[in-house]
Motif scaffolding. Sequence first.
Motif, PDB file in Angstrom:
ATOM      1  N   LYS A  29      12.290  15.597  38.492  1.00 45.95           N
ATOM      2  CA  LYS A  29      12.802  16.872  38.995  1.00 45.95           C
ATOM      3  C   LYS A  29      12.708  16.828  40.520  1.00 45.95           C
ATOM      4  O   LYS A  29      11.627  16.534  41.052  1.00 45.95           O
ATOM      5  N   ILE A  30      13.817  17.076  41.198  1.00 42.89           N
ATOM      6  CA  ILE A  30      13.760  17.083  42.660  1.00 42.89           C
ATOM      7  C   ILE A  30      13.359  18.489  43.112  1.00 42.89           C
ATOM      8  O   ILE A  30      14.091  19.459  42.872  1.00 42.89           O
ATOM      9  N   LEU A  31      12.188  18.596  43.723  1.00 38.28           N
ATOM     10  CA  LEU A  31      11.668  19.916  44.075  1.00 38.28           C
ATOM     11  C   LEU A  31      12.074  20.334  45.474  1.00 38.28           C
ATOM     12  O   LEU A  31      12.163  21.512  45.777  1.00 38.28           O
ATOM     13  N   SER A  32      12.276  19.365  46.352  1.00 35.30           N
ATOM     14  CA  SER A  32      12.778  19.659  47.690  1.00 35.30           C
ATOM     15  C   SER A  32      13.334  18.348  48.213  1.00 35.30           C
ATOM     16  O   SER A  32      13.297  17.329  47.519  1.00 35.30           O
ATOM     17  N   GLN A  33      13.799  18.371  49.433  1.00 33.45           N
ATOM     18  CA  GLN A  33      14.429  17.178  50.000  1.00 33.45           C
ATOM     19  C   GLN A  33      13.507  15.964  49.899  1.00 33.45           C
ATOM     20  O   GLN A  33      13.944  14.855  49.630  1.00 33.45           O
ATOM     21  N   ASP A  34      12.213  16.184  50.113  1.00 33.70           N
ATOM     22  CA  ASP A  34      11.288  15.065  50.185  1.00 33.70           C
ATOM     23  C   ASP A  34      10.323  14.973  49.010  1.00 33.70           C
ATOM     24  O   ASP A  34       9.509  14.069  48.953  1.00 33.70           O
ATOM     25  N   ILE A  35      10.358  15.948  48.106  1.00 37.82           N
ATOM     26  CA  ILE A  35       9.342  15.968  47.048  1.00 37.82           C
ATOM     27  C   ILE A  35       9.979  15.870  45.664  1.00 37.82           C
ATOM     28  O   ILE A  35      10.889  16.629  45.341  1.00 37.82           O
ATOM     29  N   VAL A  36       9.484  14.898  44.894  1.00 41.01           N
ATOM     30  CA  VAL A  36       9.993  14.695  43.545  1.00 41.01           C
ATOM     31  C   VAL A  36       8.848  14.881  42.555  1.00 41.01           C
ATOM     32  O   VAL A  36       7.728  14.453  42.822  1.00 41.01           O
ATOM     33  N   GLU A  37       9.133  15.514  41.423  1.00 38.84           N
ATOM     34  CA  GLU A  37       8.143  15.649  40.352  1.00 38.84           C
ATOM     35  C   GLU A  37       8.513  14.681  39.234  1.00 38.84           C
ATOM     36  O   GLU A  37       9.623  14.708  38.729  1.00 38.84           O
ATOM     37  N   TYR A  38       7.561  13.817  38.898  1.00 37.57           N
ATOM     38  CA  TYR A  38       7.795  12.858  37.818  1.00 37.57           C
ATOM     39  C   TYR A  38       6.891  13.151  36.635  1.00 37.57           C
ATOM     40  O   TYR A  38       5.702  13.414  36.809  1.00 37.57           O
ATOM     41  N   THR A  39       7.457  13.044  35.445  1.00 41.16           N
ATOM     42  CA  THR A  39       6.647  13.073  34.226  1.00 41.16           C
ATOM     43  C   THR A  39       6.622  11.649  33.691  1.00 41.16           C
ATOM     44  O   THR A  39       7.668  11.050  33.454  1.00 41.16           O
TER      45      THR A  39
ATOM     46  N   ASP B  90      -8.147  33.616  43.578  1.00 38.39           N
ATOM     47  CA  ASP B  90      -6.942  33.839  44.366  1.00 38.39           C
ATOM     48  C   ASP B  90      -6.429  32.496  44.842  1.00 38.39           C
ATOM     49  O   ASP B  90      -7.187  31.534  44.977  1.00 38.39           O
ATOM     50  N   ILE B  91      -5.105  32.463  45.089  1.00 36.92           N
ATOM     51  CA  ILE B  91      -4.490  31.227  45.583  1.00 36.92           C
ATOM     52  C   ILE B  91      -3.733  31.506  46.868  1.00 36.92           C
ATOM     53  O   ILE B  91      -2.988  32.489  46.956  1.00 36.92           O
ATOM     54  N   ILE B  92      -3.935  30.623  47.827  1.00 35.08           N
ATOM     55  CA  ILE B  92      -3.090  30.633  49.023  1.00 35.08           C
ATOM     56  C   ILE B  92      -2.398  29.281  49.064  1.00 35.08           C
ATOM     57  O   ILE B  92      -3.064  28.242  49.015  1.00 35.08           O
ATOM     58  N   ALA B  93      -1.066  29.294  49.102  1.00 36.17           N
ATOM     59  CA  ALA B  93      -0.325  28.032  49.208  1.00 36.17           C
ATOM     60  C   ALA B  93       0.531  28.078  50.458  1.00 36.17           C
ATOM     61  O   ALA B  93       1.292  29.026  50.660  1.00 36.17           O
ATOM     62  N   GLY B  94       0.398  27.062  51.275  1.00 33.31           N
ATOM     63  CA  GLY B  94       1.158  27.030  52.516  1.00 33.31           C
ATOM     64  C   GLY B  94       1.958  25.752  52.654  1.00 33.31           C
ATOM     65  O   GLY B  94       1.647  24.740  52.028  1.00 33.31           O
ATOM     66  N   ALA B  95       3.010  25.814  53.485  1.00 32.92           N
ATOM     67  CA  ALA B  95       3.810  24.620  53.790  1.00 32.92           C
ATOM     68  C   ALA B  95       4.502  24.865  55.120  1.00 32.92           C
ATOM     69  O   ALA B  95       4.440  25.970  55.666  1.00 32.92           O
ATOM     70  N   ARG B  96       5.171  23.814  55.627  1.00 38.03           N
ATOM     71  CA  ARG B  96       5.840  23.968  56.921  1.00 38.03           C
ATOM     72  C   ARG B  96       6.970  24.990  56.829  1.00 38.03           C
ATOM     73  O   ARG B  96       7.150  25.817  57.701  1.00 38.03           O
ATOM     74  N   ASN B  97       7.759  24.911  55.715  1.00 34.42           N
ATOM     75  CA  ASN B  97       8.855  25.862  55.552  1.00 34.42           C
ATOM     76  C   ASN B  97       9.099  26.126  54.073  1.00 34.42           C
ATOM     77  O   ASN B  97       8.468  25.501  53.207  1.00 34.42           O
ATOM     78  N   LYS B  98      10.039  27.019  53.788  1.00 38.01           N
ATOM     79  CA  LYS B  98      10.319  27.442  52.416  1.00 38.01           C
ATOM     80  C   LYS B  98      10.687  26.258  51.535  1.00 38.01           C
ATOM     81  O   LYS B  98      10.252  26.143  50.385  1.00 38.01           O
TER      82      LYS B  98
ATOM     83  N   THR C  92       2.331  31.056  52.617  1.00 40.49           N
ATOM     84  CA  THR C  92       2.528  31.032  54.072  1.00 40.49           C
ATOM     85  C   THR C  92       3.472  29.892  54.424  1.00 40.49           C
ATOM     86  O   THR C  92       3.496  28.859  53.745  1.00 40.49           O
ATOM     87  N   THR C  93       4.287  30.109  55.455  1.00 41.89           N
ATOM     88  CA  THR C  93       5.085  29.009  56.016  1.00 41.89           C
ATOM     89  C   THR C  93       4.925  29.051  57.531  1.00 41.89           C
ATOM     90  O   THR C  93       4.792  30.131  58.122  1.00 41.89           O
ATOM     91  N   ASP C  94       4.923  27.847  58.121  1.00 42.63           N
ATOM     92  CA  ASP C  94       4.744  27.765  59.575  1.00 42.63           C
ATOM     93  C   ASP C  94       5.857  28.532  60.292  1.00 42.63           C
ATOM     94  O   ASP C  94       5.635  29.166  61.317  1.00 42.63           O
ATOM     95  N   ASP C  95       7.079  28.454  59.720  1.00 46.89           N
ATOM     96  CA  ASP C  95       8.228  29.060  60.418  1.00 46.89           C
ATOM     97  C   ASP C  95       8.568  30.461  59.890  1.00 46.89           C
ATOM     98  O   ASP C  95       9.542  31.068  60.337  1.00 46.89           O
ATOM     99  N   GLY C  96       7.807  30.936  58.928  1.00 52.92           N
ATOM    100  CA  GLY C  96       8.062  32.284  58.420  1.00 52.92           C
ATOM    101  C   GLY C  96       9.232  32.383  57.463  1.00 52.92           C
ATOM    102  O   GLY C  96       9.655  33.468  57.096  1.00 52.92           O
ATOM    103  N   SER C  97       9.767  31.225  57.012  1.00 52.47           N
ATOM    104  CA  SER C  97      10.933  31.269  56.116  1.00 52.47           C
ATOM    105  C   SER C  97      10.569  31.778  54.718  1.00 52.47           C
ATOM    106  O   SER C  97      11.430  32.105  53.919  1.00 52.47           O
ATOM    107  N   PHE C  98       9.292  31.825  54.403  1.00 49.42           N
ATOM    108  CA  PHE C  98       8.846  32.405  53.120  1.00 49.42           C
ATOM    109  C   PHE C  98       7.403  32.868  53.283  1.00 49.42           C
ATOM    110  O   PHE C  98       6.579  32.176  53.882  1.00 49.42           O
ATOM    111  N   GLY C  99       7.106  34.038  52.768  1.00 53.83           N
ATOM    112  CA  GLY C  99       5.735  34.545  52.828  1.00 53.83           C
ATOM    113  C   GLY C  99       5.286  34.845  54.245  1.00 53.83           C
ATOM    114  O   GLY C  99       6.098  35.111  55.138  1.00 53.83           O
TER     115      GLY C  99
END
Lengths: 274, 460
Positions: A8-18, A128-136, A155-162
């Motif tokens: 499953k391609i989750l984002s441009q750079d991240i893939v999920e494999y089973t 509680d969970i806090i999940a952050g990344a550079r962008n959405k 949280t996102t560094d650029d504010g594109s989400f959360g």
Amino acid sequence: MYLIVSKKILSQDIVEYTIQAPDVAKTAMPGQFIILRIDSDGERVPFTICDFDRTKGTIIILVQTVGATTYKLSQKNAGEYISDFIGPLGNHTDLTMYKKVLLVSGGIGIAVTYPQAKALNSESKQFDIIAGARNKELLIYTKELGLLTNSPYFTTDDGSFGHKGFVTDVVKQLLQSKTYDVVFAVGPLLMMRAVYNVSREFGVDTIISMNSIMLDGTGMCGCCRLTVNGEIKYACVHGPEFNASSIDWNQAINRSKRFKEIEQQHYCRILNND
Amino acid sequence: MTKAKKNPLLEITLDERQNTFKETTITYDAETAVREAQRCYNCKNARCIGGCPVGVNIPGFISKIATRDFDSAALILKTFNGLPSICGRVCPQEQQCEKKCVKCTDKTEPVAIGRLERFVGDYALTHSSNNEYQPNNSCFKIAVIGSGPASLSCANDCAKAGLHVTVFEALHSLGGVLSYGIPEFRLPKNLVASEISALEKLGVVFKLNCLIGKTITFKNLYTEFDAVFIGTGAGLPRFIGIPGEELNGVYSANEYLTRVNLMKAYLKDAKTPIIRHNRVIVLGGGNVAFDSVRTALRLGSKPAILAYRRSLNELPARSEEIAHALTEGVQIETLRSPVGIISDDGINVSGVEFVKSELTGIDSNGQQNFRTIPNSNFVMSCDGVIVAIGTNPNPIIKDCFNDLRTDSRGYILVDADGKTNINNVFAGGDAVTGADTVISAMGAGKRAAHTIINTLKDTH
């Protein structure tokens, strides 16, 4: 040989494999990792066990492209095989002594935080969970986290989400308003250290997961060593989780860059040949 | 060539030795082997056999070489030792069988038993007959943990006795230290693979990528198998405990050698990185230290330096390895103890600080003592340091095999037959003794195999 059941391609750079790996799935626990080799001349690379299904005999890993091997792996498709897959390695997360837990993930660190959250959820513990990344785009598993807890913080560094900013902003807010027995922080070294620097002001322990460079992952080579309370420890057999206050952070950060130059050259060669 | 000397092993050119990982020495040809075999007196009371940890019938196989009956020589040898090509190369024969040879005097060299073993081993690999295969005629199942010398030897003897043997290996490649530790130029890996595949012909099943205690719990293994042999080898690399060992450019010998041997980092397109340092200092004096320094030399460290606390006479490495290293240009610095590893930038290694030492005489254990000389500190510059001072036991054993008795350091306790405190669980090799030779481990594996065979026979 280990079958890639789905991709499953989750984002441009991240893939999920089973991956089909019944032996590993049988004993896998949150916080543990696997080491794989793509093919017979591949390098050994560790990945966190993001999820496991004991009935189906499968393991889920998240692969973020950061170098030659992860790039090559990201090109593999469902139905193809990888040559070697060993695990579960390392010690699993021990949540038994905590009642109220704060989970913090940065980027691909979600691969550790997610199974921790799943475990806490199944034990009906407060967390509680806090999940952050550079962008959405790089913020993954948002829906999955939403199923485990009512109000995950993003949280996102650029504010594109959360929340716009770093996970540490939210860590601080939550520690000011609520009490926790422990903080689990998983992500890049600098992020984990930053979380630790916040939580220690509140007198709360922080457990981090070291993603050291590894070869065998079974305690043989000493490649993943770090200084813990002044003693040499091996992330693969003594960790990967440690109390953040016991770690020599500067040393760990320096050691993580040991092969950066060579690996960058290697990655560039692969991209140019492609 | 006078009969007083061993027939020499031919070597590849010095240039090849300094710059490639090709095997340093060349196996005897048939003519040389026969000539060397004819030096043996075929003693009735053969003392050499007593020097061999696995008790090979040495005059027996050598007398067959002398009459050019290489097939019979191989048959005799393999009755005692399943890995002759490997042992012929890495055993310290000069300390064992050859030391006991009656020819061994001031003027005469012993029979080159190791070189002849290697010749026969290599012959058997290229002239293998399939009649070795034996069906498993026993109902007993044996689990062997690890695939290094102790495990292979145990698996070999159990399989020959008709037991069903499954070997579990954590890595992606078989052989343990033969595969990750000993370099290609001393022990070619295709040869390790060939000797192991001979075990497959005996019916031994190998399971890779399986770490017992993690992938399969010890409890499950114990339930599924009638006997378990633990041959997991030496464990965590040991560091000296001096400042600076965490610096980038400091490796354990295990890491350095694993990158090069197991992961083939010396090849041009290797995926596993290795840094080609210009000036490496190896700390230690055993075979692993020599393997490391000769590897560093081949990867471009000019000079490649080995620093040892005592004098040349006390170097624990095999004399043959020391001689090879010196010929290749390795710089051996003795009577110096490291006190710290130094960095100019706080990140990368730039040198080792030593203090000079001097010998103070032999103690009651026969060990040459030394003391450091105050205020004799000095620094040798370098950009790579390899620490080769041994290992500590792997904690996985202790953590996952709850009731297994170990000593205070974590080495498994066994009796003379290789039995642990747990019923039908046996152990041998470096996991019991700490770092030792390949052949000692094989001896332990063999002893345990015989105990297993006898124990199970009684329960039948």
